[in-house]
Design a protein around this motif. Structure first.
Motif, PDB file in Angstrom:
ATOM      1  N   GLU A 281      45.483  18.059  70.386  1.00  0.00           N
ATOM      2  CA  GLU A 281      46.920  18.336  70.321  1.00  0.00           C
ATOM      3  C   GLU A 281      47.278  19.567  71.154  1.00  0.00           C
ATOM      4  O   GLU A 281      48.323  19.600  71.815  1.00  0.00           O
TER       5      GLU A 281
ATOM      6  N   ASP B 243      46.719  24.859  62.749  1.00  0.00           N
ATOM      7  CA  ASP B 243      46.259  23.554  62.284  1.00  0.00           C
ATOM      8  C   ASP B 243      46.226  22.503  63.389  1.00  0.00           C
ATOM      9  O   ASP B 243      45.807  21.377  63.148  1.00  0.00           O
ATOM     10  N   TRP B 244      46.694  22.858  64.577  1.00  0.00           N
ATOM     11  CA  TRP B 244      46.696  21.910  65.686  1.00  0.00           C
ATOM     12  C   TRP B 244      45.249  21.655  66.126  1.00  0.00           C
ATOM     13  O   TRP B 244      44.459  22.586  66.274  1.00  0.00           O
ATOM     14  N   THR B 245      44.920  20.403  66.346  1.00  0.00           N
ATOM     15  CA  THR B 245      43.584  20.065  66.829  1.00  0.00           C
ATOM     16  C   THR B 245      43.460  20.437  68.300  1.00  0.00           C
ATOM     17  O   THR B 245      44.472  20.667  68.986  1.00  0.00           O
TER      18      THR B 245
ATOM     19  N   GLY C 139      56.089  21.812  58.281  1.00  0.00           N
ATOM     20  CA  GLY C 139      55.188  20.998  59.084  1.00  0.00           C
ATOM     21  C   GLY C 139      53.891  21.721  59.380  1.00  0.00           C
ATOM     22  O   GLY C 139      53.537  22.706  58.748  1.00  0.00           O
ATOM     23  N   LYS C 140      53.237  21.252  60.384  1.00  0.00           N
ATOM     24  CA  LYS C 140      51.932  21.772  60.750  1.00  0.00           C
ATOM     25  C   LYS C 140      52.046  23.182  61.318  1.00  0.00           C
ATOM     26  O   LYS C 140      52.896  23.467  62.147  1.00  0.00           O
ATOM     27  N   ARG C 141      51.168  24.060  60.869  1.00  0.00           N
ATOM     28  CA  ARG C 141      51.103  25.417  61.396  1.00  0.00           C
ATOM     29  C   ARG C 141      50.364  25.395  62.732  1.00  0.00           C
ATOM     30  O   ARG C 141      49.538  24.514  62.971  1.00  0.00           O
TER      31      ARG C 141
END
Length: 104
Positions: A68, A63-65, A58-60
């Motif tokens: 988020e 990579d979270w905005t 999944g998202k690292r």
């Protein structure tokens, strides 16, 4: 890359695997002309979907905005100990990620 198998085919294949009787997963995969490893991946994905767990691919954390990250900080505000560690584990991050996302 798009799978060459439809979701309907995958579901039918999994039904055959789960109700295979005394046969092995490998023999069922061969019967369907599908790679054994492909079938095993489908089985793993099905279990993870059932448990509501996201894949480790999944998202690292990086990579979270920003939005988020803010939501994560809001959701974890006031959590500590096991509750905080459980939340982080479910999201695939560590407590130090939350700490680094806090404004100075």
């Amino acid at each position: 890359m798009k799978s060459k198998y439809s979701e309907a085919f995958i579901e039918q294949a999994l039904v055959k695997v789960y109700f295979r009787g005394g046969r092995t997963v490998r023999s069922v995969a061969e019967e369907m002309s599908v790679s054994f490893h492909t079938v095993k991946n489908w089985m793993k994905r099905k279990v993870l979907d059932k448990l509501g767990v996201t894949s480790t691919k999944g998202k690292r954390p990086q990579d979270w905005t920003a939005d988020e990250q803010l939501v994560a900080l809001h959701e974890t505000h006031g959590l500590s100990g096991d509750a905080l560690y459980t939340w982080c584990r479910e999201k695939g991050i560590f407590v130090h990620h939350l700490t680094s996302w806090r404004p100075d």
